[in-house]
Design an enzyme around this catalytic site. Structure first.
Site, PDB file in Angstrom:
ATOM      1  N   CYS A 148       4.541  13.216  -5.840  1.00  0.00           N
ATOM      2  CA  CYS A 148       3.306  13.986  -5.601  1.00  0.00           C
ATOM      3  C   CYS A 148       3.351  14.673  -4.246  1.00  0.00           C
ATOM      4  O   CYS A 148       3.394  15.889  -4.155  1.00  0.00           O
ATOM      5  CB  CYS A 148       2.107  13.047  -5.631  1.00  0.00           C
ATOM      6  SG  CYS A 148       2.145  11.982  -7.020  1.00  0.00           S
TER       7      CYS A 148
HETATM    8  N1  SAJ Z   1       4.076   8.149   3.937  1.00  0.00           N
HETATM    9  C1  SAJ Z   1       4.432   8.188   5.285  1.00  0.00           C
HETATM   10  N2  SAJ Z   1       3.465   7.994   6.223  1.00  0.00           N
HETATM   11  C2  SAJ Z   1       2.151   7.781   5.875  1.00  0.00           C
HETATM   12  C3  SAJ Z   1       1.812   7.761   4.490  1.00  0.00           C
HETATM   13  C4  SAJ Z   1       2.787   7.949   3.545  1.00  0.00           C
HETATM   14  O1  SAJ Z   1       5.600   8.372   5.634  1.00  0.00           O
HETATM   15  O2  SAJ Z   1       1.322   7.595   6.767  1.00  0.00           O
HETATM   16  C5  SAJ Z   1       5.106   8.383   2.937  1.00  0.00           C
HETATM   17  C6  SAJ Z   1       5.258   7.231   1.963  1.00  0.00           C
HETATM   18  O3  SAJ Z   1       6.189   6.287   2.437  1.00  0.00           O
HETATM   19  C7  SAJ Z   1       5.776   7.939   0.714  1.00  0.00           C
HETATM   20  C8  SAJ Z   1       5.131   9.305   0.806  1.00  0.00           C
HETATM   21  O4  SAJ Z   1       4.705   9.480   2.154  1.00  0.00           O
HETATM   22  O5  SAJ Z   1       7.169   8.094   0.762  1.00  0.00           O
HETATM   23  C9  SAJ Z   1       3.930   9.447  -0.112  1.00  0.00           C
HETATM   24  O6  SAJ Z   1       3.090   8.312   0.061  1.00  0.00           O
HETATM   25  P1  SAJ Z   1       1.572   8.387  -0.465  1.00  0.00           P
HETATM   26  O7  SAJ Z   1       1.021   7.031  -0.566  1.00  0.00           O
HETATM   27  O8  SAJ Z   1       0.810   9.366   0.320  1.00  0.00           O
HETATM   28  O9  SAJ Z   1       1.785   9.081  -1.878  1.00  0.00           O
HETATM   29  P2  SAJ Z   1       1.823   8.572  -3.374  1.00  0.00           P
HETATM   30  O10 SAJ Z   1       2.562   9.637  -4.092  1.00  0.00           O
HETATM   31  O11 SAJ Z   1       2.229   7.170  -3.595  1.00  0.00           O
HETATM   32  O12 SAJ Z   1       0.341   8.548  -3.833  1.00  0.00           O
HETATM   33  C10 SAJ Z   1      -0.428   9.604  -3.444  1.00  0.00           C
HETATM   34  C11 SAJ Z   1      -1.829   9.035  -3.337  1.00  0.00           C
HETATM   35  N3  SAJ Z   1      -1.805   8.244  -2.114  1.00  0.00           N
HETATM   36  C12 SAJ Z   1      -2.830   7.973  -1.335  1.00  0.00           C
HETATM   37  O13 SAJ Z   1      -3.876   8.579  -1.443  1.00  0.00           O
HETATM   38  C13 SAJ Z   1      -2.673   6.868  -0.348  1.00  0.00           C
HETATM   39  C14 SAJ Z   1      -2.710  10.187  -3.432  1.00  0.00           C
HETATM   40  O14 SAJ Z   1      -2.429  11.093  -2.408  1.00  0.00           O
HETATM   41  C15 SAJ Z   1      -2.576  10.798  -4.766  1.00  0.00           C
HETATM   42  O15 SAJ Z   1      -3.567  10.215  -5.580  1.00  0.00           O
HETATM   43  C16 SAJ Z   1      -1.237  10.582  -5.418  1.00  0.00           C
HETATM   44  O16 SAJ Z   1      -0.287  10.624  -4.418  1.00  0.00           O
HETATM   45  C17 SAJ Z   1      -1.007  11.661  -6.430  1.00  0.00           C
HETATM   46  O17 SAJ Z   1      -0.783  11.291  -7.571  1.00  0.00           O
HETATM   47  O18 SAJ Z   1      -1.132  12.823  -6.092  1.00  0.00           O
END
Ligand code: SAJ
Length: 415
Positions: free
Chosen positions: A255
């Site tokens: 995503c």
């Molecule tokens: N990451 C970082 N630093 C941060 C947060 C995340 O490096 O502070 C990295 C993570 O390790 C990962 C990537 O970014 O590799 C994405 O992590 P994420 O949790 O933001 O993304 P997803 O794909 O697991 O889930 C997200 C959802 N996450 C949250 O809201 C916390 C949301 O944005 C969406 O509902 C979902 O993608 C989607 O389906 O779009």
């Protein structure tokens, strides 16, 4: 009601509508998924096998690969993948295929909802022509409702996460809200399909840009010899106007690294450059290189070089406590280390084997003897179940890209 696409969005959605008392028909072209479901085997971490088994046993959840069932359905929610092509352009082929299949069987009074994350305008450009024989808003209803699934999140799930719904007409919005409010705690109507498509892209672009910001902050702090993790923890004490994000080895998942590029691609077709998105993408995709350079520098400290060094990658999933490796930065780090001639192993309890570049790596157990026999352990994914105290004690050198190690020691280096 029907759901096309039974992945990490479609399957949890199906379970919510079953729980709300609907008979749900799931459509997926992958026979392996259909077989697993019929046997009550959940392939989605957030869907419990017991719930799935009961839904199938009670005949509340029927699955098929035949889109002909649409003729007997009142609604269809499209939850198919929207990946990027190798050229980093949007690939809406799954949406086009599902729409074509639905078009052949669509009938009066049906509701069609697209859930797949996509560029603004997709619903109007793809779904409306497929139902052009009907008066939209009167004889047929079309809406966009973005999925907001956060894989592995134990607090927020499909039921209790507010659902944005934007219809092609106000009547479409109303009908779609009437459906989803049966199964989802809170539905939020917005004025159009394009607005709903844009809401989702803002949500994920917000994350990608802020993650890019803190990744660049980590690079800047390294040059200034300032501990970036302490800086962020301290900034996070600000009770208003700040939201912490954390640096890492790169941006994984299907995503966050992908969705913002759908928006920047669309703006390019309008001769506009979405600079924040492109800059964040550049910084985030650079992080695996930055990590590998850092590994080389840390090994240098003990007069070793990358070539021939034994490197243990601790965690390869794209984020903590998930099994998904799609777009995981660990894959890039492994590729880059291989190019430099390092001797590689990985350990990840969620990923027993890793098929990449024509070969298959097997996860090694995280044990004292494994740690003692490597030159450096690199923490790439900070799974909760890792024994960080043992890693701290046994590994001769550690590069911790997730601030997972709490003890300090001369052999521990951070991003
Ligand atoms: N990451 C970082 N630093 C941060 C947060 C995340 O490096 O502070 C990295 C993570 O390790 C990962 C990537 O970014 O590799 C994405 O992590 P994420 O949790 O933001 O993304 P997803 O794909 O697991 O889930 C997200 C959802 N996450 C949250 O809201 C916390 C949301 O944005 C969406 O509902 C979902 O993608 C989607 O389906 O779009």
């Amino acid at each position: 009601m029907g759901i096309a696409g039974l992945g990490y969005v479609g399957l949890p959605l199906a379970m919510e509508f079953v729980r709300a008392g609907f008979v749900v028909t799931g459509i997926d072209l992958d026979q392996r998924k259909l077989e697993a479901i019929r046997q009550g085997k959940s392939y989605i971490q957030d869907v419990s096998p017991g719930v799935l088994r009961e839904a199938v046993r009670s005949k509340k959840f029927l699955v098929t690969s035949d889109y002909g069932v649409i003729a007997d359905l009142d609604t269809i929610s499209i939850c198919v993948p929207t990946p990027l092509r190798k050229t980093k352009d949007p690939d809406i082929s799954y949406v086009l295929e599902a729409t074509e299949n639905i078009k052949a069987h669509v009938h009066r009074d049906m509701l069609l909802v697209l859930e797949s994350t996509t560029y603004p305008g997709t619903t109007d450009e793809i779904l409306l022509p497929a139902v052009k024989n009907f008066v939209v808003g009167k004889e047929i209803f079309v809406a966009f409702s973005p999925e907001r699934v956060d894989p592995g999140n134990t607090k927020f799930n499909t039921h209790n996460t507010p659902k944005i719904i934007g219809g092609a007409t106000p009547g479409c919005t109303k009908v779609a809200c009437a459906l989803y409010s049966q199964a989802i705690e809170r539905v939020i109507p917005v004025s159009s399909t394009t607005c709903a498509e844009m809401v989702k892209l803002l949500e994920n672009t917000f994350r990608a840009v802020n993650i890019g910001l803190v990744n660049e902050l980590a690079i800047m702090c390294d040059k200034l010899n300032v501990p970036v993790w302490e800086v962020i923890e301290a900034a996070a004490t600000k009770p208003f106007g700040f939201m912490p994000f954390y640096p890492g080895p790169g941006l994984g998942g299907h995503c966050i690294p992908v969705d913002p590029l759908y928006l920047s691609w669309k703006l390019k077709t309008l001769n506009y450059t979405a600079r924040f998105i492109e800059l964040a993408s550049e910084i985030n995709t650079h992080m695996p290189d930055y990590v590998v350079t850092k590994i080389g520098k840390v090994l240098n400290r003990v007069n070793k070089c990358l070539k021939g060094s034994a490197v243990l990658i601790v965690g390869v999933a794209y984020k903590r406590d998930v099994e998904d490796v799609r777009e995981s930065p660990a894959l890039d780090i492994i590729r880059l280390l291989k190019e430099e001639g390092a001797r590689l192993q990985y350990t990840d309890p969620y990923v027993p084997t890793l098929a990449m570049d024509g070969g298959t790596l097997k996860s090694v157990p995280l044990e004292g003897k494994t740690l003692r026999n490597v030159d450096i352990a690199v923490i790439v994914t900070n799974h909760s179940k890792f024994n960080y105290r043992m890693i701290f004690k046994k590994a001769p050198l550690i590069l911790d890209t997730r601030n997972a190690i709490t003890q300090s020691g001369d052999h521990v280096y951070k991003l």
